[in-house]
Write an enzyme that holds these catalytic residues in place. Structure first.
Site, PDB file in Angstrom:
ATOM      1  N   SER A  75       3.554   0.081  -4.038  1.00  0.00           N
ATOM      2  CA  SER A  75       2.232  -0.394  -3.603  1.00  0.00           C
ATOM      3  C   SER A  75       1.730   0.519  -2.674  1.00  0.00           C
ATOM      4  O   SER A  75       2.472   1.489  -2.498  1.00  0.00           O
ATOM      5  CB  SER A  75       2.410  -1.904  -2.735  1.00  0.00           C
ATOM      6  N   ALA A  76       0.568   0.691  -2.347  1.00  0.00           N
ATOM      7  CA  ALA A  76      -0.157   1.622  -1.419  1.00  0.00           C
ATOM      8  C   ALA A  76       0.576   1.669  -0.208  1.00  0.00           C
ATOM      9  O   ALA A  76       0.710   2.808   0.307  1.00  0.00           O
ATOM     10  CB  ALA A  76      -1.549   1.410  -1.363  1.00  0.00           C
ATOM     11  N   CYS A  77       1.108   0.577   0.086  1.00  0.00           N
ATOM     12  CA  CYS A  77       1.589   0.442   1.493  1.00  0.00           C
ATOM     13  C   CYS A  77       3.028   0.938   1.390  1.00  0.00           C
ATOM     14  O   CYS A  77       3.694   0.927   2.693  1.00  0.00           O
ATOM     15  CB  CYS A  77       1.435  -0.808   2.242  1.00  0.00           C
ATOM     16  N   SER A  78       3.589   1.022   0.404  1.00  0.00           N
ATOM     17  CA  SER A  78       5.011   1.434   0.458  1.00  0.00           C
ATOM     18  C   SER A  78       5.537   2.658  -0.360  1.00  0.00           C
ATOM     19  O   SER A  78       6.610   2.681  -1.030  1.00  0.00           O
ATOM     20  CB  SER A  78       5.749   0.097   0.049  1.00  0.00           C
TER      21      SER A  78
END
Length: 135
Positions: A75-78
């Site tokens: 994901s974009a945050c990980s």
């Protein structure tokens, strides 16, 4: 305002059309591809998560990058984590498929021609990886 609502709707529809072009091209040129998550029409219009069974997402990411297509493996945050996506695990994606996941993110700055090119580049990249593995 009405203008903002119309812009959001138009952007959503545009991204969804791009995603449809991308998905149909990938499934045509890369029949072994697995679309992770909900049906493409039920998911976010700007995100497509796919796996190529037998290939690690991290390896495919680097080959795609060398061929001009930029994706992520989480994901974009990980995006800096090497672990399998907890979201893919939570929705029951088998670990061997989840390890091969790549995430393609679309923007209203993308266009249909780009979406038509990506499946061929993906096919070429997969073939390059498989050729290297066989050596």
């Amino acid at each position: 305002t009405k203008w903002v609502s119309k812009k959001i709707k138009n952007d959503h529809d545009y991204l969804f059309r791009l995603k449809q072009i991308l998905v149909s091209g990938i499934l045509e040129q890369v029949p072994e591809a697995v679309v992770n998550g909900p049906k493409p029409e039920d998911g976010a219009p700007h995100i497509l998560n796919i796996s190529i069974p037998g290939l690690r997402g991290e390896v495919l990411l680097h080959v795609l990058e060398s061929n001009g297509v930029y994706v992520s493996t989480g994901s974009a945050c990980s995006s800096r984590r090497a672990k399998v996506s907890h979201v893919l695990e939570a929705i029951g994606i088998p670990r061997d498929i989840a390890e091969g996941a790549i995430r393609l993110s679309l923007s209203y700055m993308n266009n249909e021609d780009e979406m038509k090119l990506v499946p061929g580049i993906l096919r070429k990249s997969i073939d390059q990886v498989k050729h290297f593995i066989r050596r």
